[in-house]
Design an enzyme around this catalytic site. Structure first.
Site, short mmCIF file in Angstrom:
data_model
loop_
_atom_site.label_atom_id
_atom_site.label_comp_id
_atom_site.label_asym_id
_atom_site.label_seq_id
_atom_site.Cartn_x
_atom_site.Cartn_y
_atom_site.Cartn_z
N ARG A 1 0.83 -1.22 0.00
CA ARG A 1 0.00 0.00 0.00
C ARG A 1 0.86 1.27 0.00
O ARG A 1 0.67 2.16 -0.83
CB ARG A 1 -0.92 0.00 1.24
CG ARG A 1 -2.07 -0.99 1.16
CD ARG A 1 -2.82 -1.05 2.48
NE ARG A 1 -1.99 -1.66 3.50
CZ ARG A 1 -2.11 -2.92 3.93
NH1 ARG A 1 -3.07 -3.67 3.45
NH2 ARG A 1 -1.30 -3.41 4.85
N ARG B 1 10.41 0.05 9.27
CA ARG B 1 10.71 -0.21 10.68
C ARG B 1 12.23 -0.11 10.82
O ARG B 1 12.97 -0.49 9.90
CB ARG B 1 10.26 -1.62 11.09
CG ARG B 1 8.79 -1.74 11.39
CD ARG B 1 8.38 -1.04 12.70
NE ARG B 1 6.97 -1.22 12.98
CZ ARG B 1 6.00 -0.38 12.60
NH1 ARG B 1 6.29 0.70 11.89
NH2 ARG B 1 4.74 -0.63 12.91
N GLU C 1 14.58 2.25 19.04
CA GLU C 1 13.67 3.39 18.97
C GLU C 1 13.14 3.69 20.36
O GLU C 1 12.55 2.77 20.96
CB GLU C 1 12.52 3.04 18.03
CG GLU C 1 11.94 4.23 17.34
CD GLU C 1 11.01 3.82 16.20
OE1 GLU C 1 9.80 3.77 16.46
OE2 GLU C 1 11.49 3.55 15.09
N HIS D 1 9.56 8.80 14.27
CA HIS D 1 8.49 7.87 13.89
C HIS D 1 7.14 8.60 13.76
O HIS D 1 6.20 8.32 14.51
CB HIS D 1 8.38 6.70 14.88
CG HIS D 1 7.72 5.49 14.31
ND1 HIS D 1 8.00 4.21 14.70
CD2 HIS D 1 6.74 5.36 13.35
CE1 HIS D 1 7.25 3.34 14.03
NE2 HIS D 1 6.47 4.03 13.20
P1 NAP Z 1 1.77 -3.77 2.98
O1 NAP Z 1 0.77 -3.27 2.02
O2 NAP Z 1 1.55 -5.12 3.61
O3 NAP Z 1 3.20 -3.75 2.28
C1 NAP Z 1 4.31 -4.42 2.76
C2 NAP Z 1 5.16 -4.79 1.58
O4 NAP Z 1 6.36 -5.41 2.07
C3 NAP Z 1 4.50 -5.79 0.64
O5 NAP Z 1 4.53 -5.29 -0.66
C4 NAP Z 1 5.39 -7.03 0.74
O6 NAP Z 1 5.60 -7.67 -0.48
C5 NAP Z 1 6.71 -6.40 1.14
N1 NAP Z 1 7.57 -7.40 1.76
C6 NAP Z 1 7.37 -8.09 2.90
N2 NAP Z 1 8.40 -8.93 3.10
C7 NAP Z 1 9.26 -8.76 2.07
C8 NAP Z 1 10.50 -9.33 1.70
N3 NAP Z 1 11.05 -10.29 2.46
N4 NAP Z 1 11.11 -8.90 0.59
C9 NAP Z 1 10.54 -7.94 -0.18
N5 NAP Z 1 9.36 -7.36 0.10
C10 NAP Z 1 8.73 -7.77 1.21
O7 NAP Z 1 1.93 -2.78 4.21
P2 NAP Z 1 1.88 -1.17 4.21
O8 NAP Z 1 0.57 -0.73 4.69
O9 NAP Z 1 2.40 -0.66 2.91
O10 NAP Z 1 2.94 -0.89 5.39
C11 NAP Z 1 4.26 -1.35 5.24
C12 NAP Z 1 5.03 -1.18 6.54
O11 NAP Z 1 5.30 0.18 6.76
C13 NAP Z 1 4.27 -1.63 7.80
O12 NAP Z 1 4.42 -3.02 8.02
C14 NAP Z 1 4.92 -0.81 8.88
O13 NAP Z 1 5.98 -1.53 9.48
C15 NAP Z 1 5.48 0.40 8.14
N6 NAP Z 1 4.77 1.63 8.49
C16 NAP Z 1 5.49 2.64 9.06
C17 NAP Z 1 4.85 3.82 9.35
C18 NAP Z 1 5.60 4.95 9.97
O14 NAP Z 1 5.02 5.70 10.72
N7 NAP Z 1 6.88 5.10 9.67
C19 NAP Z 1 3.49 4.00 9.07
C20 NAP Z 1 2.81 2.95 8.51
C21 NAP Z 1 3.46 1.77 8.22
P3 NAP Z 1 4.49 -8.58 -1.22
O15 NAP Z 1 3.35 -7.64 -1.49
O16 NAP Z 1 5.17 -9.01 -2.45
O17 NAP Z 1 4.12 -9.67 -0.28
C1 GLV Z 2 3.21 2.82 12.13
O1 GLV Z 2 4.39 2.72 12.18
C2 GLV Z 2 2.34 1.78 11.70
O2 GLV Z 2 2.78 0.65 11.50
O3 GLV Z 2 1.14 2.08 11.55
#
Ligand code: NAP
Ligand code: GLV
Length: 330
Positions: free
Chosen positions: A156, A237, A266, A285
């Site tokens: 996403r 992360r 963190e 963060h």
């Molecule tokens: P998402 O839609 O599940 O996307 C995660 C992506 O990671 C997927 O495309 C997945 O690939 C890929 N992935 C997982 N393991 C992998 C690997 N071993 N090698 C390559 N790609 C891999 O989740 P999202 O909503 O985009 O969020 C992603 C992450 O961002 C969250 O899990 C969270 O830790 C972080 N986040 C941080 C903040 C912040 O405040 N900084 C905010 C929100 C989220 P596939 O689709 O091919 O399975």
């Molecule tokens: C923030 O880091 C989240 O995973 O929503």
């Protein structure tokens, strides 16, 4: 009798408002995490847990919570939760996918641009009263327009980052576990192996979930493969990047700059080397930190919690296999 619920932090009021009246609430009414021993003690008689990514939800906690029927996290990433341990106990885990996608993609671009154009260095310089003239050689950065963007984790948030790239006329490379032909076509992105992405991208942004496979995905070897002029942006992360290797890379010019919303550990201690490097930006963060988004997250988490307490399927469930009796061990 109302279900008894522990809320581990002060969360945006509209989320709490949904719970007030429906649950017997025990709120850790603070801006700092609930101490572990207090968490273990207060969870003992609770039916529901509304938690944050700063709480560790593991076997020890679940063993201390014999009545627990639902865990609902105010975040999308759930690496702090032992999800299989919840599933084994028949406990559904909720999270907040989608609510924060665009806000987190915005911050990714904010960090990318700040690093490329050395904004923090410039602000510090002006605030220190050192600005004496326009200087043709000062704070020279990198062009973003026309550069190559490498997105690691094309879910996403990764795709939302790609959508924003078009105004900058960037070439978009991505790497994920699986290829995404529809998104490739819609966003003009090309799938490449991680090594190719690291070697070719001017800007590498990280959006993978943290798992054993992605822990320190960006370590010494990966950083050595990147361009000396490259910028690394981590909004995923902290554990995805090896901090010691990053310090080495930034000191020795293996890469030009890093911009981090997340770190390991963190928070970073104030004397951590990453905080004294001029070519590193660290923010605390704040990827999803807009008023509207944090409110949406709190509401979604409350809705997940209430569904779990009512014995209904969670609207956003991390472990839907919990609903298949065969996957539970007890
Ligand atoms: P998402 O839609 O599940 O996307 C995660 C992506 O990671 C997927 O495309 C997945 O690939 C890929 N992935 C997982 N393991 C992998 C690997 N071993 N090698 C390559 N790609 C891999 O989740 P999202 O909503 O985009 O969020 C992603 C992450 O961002 C969250 O899990 C969270 O830790 C972080 N986040 C941080 C903040 C912040 O405040 N900084 C905010 C929100 C989220 P596939 O689709 O091919 O399975
Ligand atoms: C923030 O880091 C989240 O995973 O929503």
């Amino acid at each position: 009798m109302k279900p008894s619920v522990l809320v581990t932090r002060r969360i945006p009021q509209p989320g709490l408002d949904l719970l007030i009246g429906q649950c017997d609430l025990d709120v850790w009414d603070s801006d700092v995490p609930i101490p572990r021993e207090v968490l273990l003690q207060r969870i003992a008689d609770k039916d529901g847990l509304l938690c944050l990514l700063t709480d560790r939800i593991d076997d020890e906690l679940l063993d201390a919570a014999p009545r627990l029927r639902v865990v609902s996290q105010v975040a999308v990433g759930v690496d702090n939760i032992n999800v299989p341990a919840c599933t084994r106990r028949g406990i559904p885990v909720g999270h907040t996918p989608g609510a924060l996608t665009e806000t987190t993609a915005d911050l990714t671009w904010a960090l990318l641009l700040a690093a490329a154009r050395r904004l923090v260095e410039g602000v510090d310089y002006v605030r220190a009263g050192r600005w004496v003239t326009w200087d043709p050689n000062q704070f020279l950065g990198l062009d973003v327009y026309g550069a190559t963007l490498g997105i690691v984790g094309f879910g996403r948030i990764g795709q939302a980052v790609a959508r924003r790239a078009h105004g900058f006329n960037t070439r978009i490379l991505y790497h994920s576990r699986q290829r995404k032909p529809d998104a490739e076509q819609a966003l003009g992105a090309s799938y490449v192996a991680l090594d190719t992405l690291l070697a070719e991208a001017d800007f590498v942004t990280l959006h993978v979930s943290l798992t054993p496979e992605t822990y320190h995905l960006i370590g010494r070897d990966a950083l050595r493969k990147m361009k000396g002029t490259a910028v690394l942006v981590n909004v995923a992360r902290g554990g995805v990047v090896d901090p010691d290797a990053l310090v080495e890379a930034l000191r020795n010019g293996w890469i030009a700059y890093a911009a981090l919303d997340v770190t390991e550990p963190e928070p970073l201690p104030a004397d951590h080397p990453l905080l004294s490097l001029p070519n590193c930006i660290v923010v605390p963060h704040i990827g999803s930190a807009s008023v509207a988004t944090r409110t949406k997250m709190a509401i979604m988490a409350a809705e997940n919690l209430l569904a779990g307490l009512a014995g209904q399927r969670l609207p956003h469930c991390v472990n839907p296999e919990v609903y298949s009796a065969a996957t539970r061990s007890s």
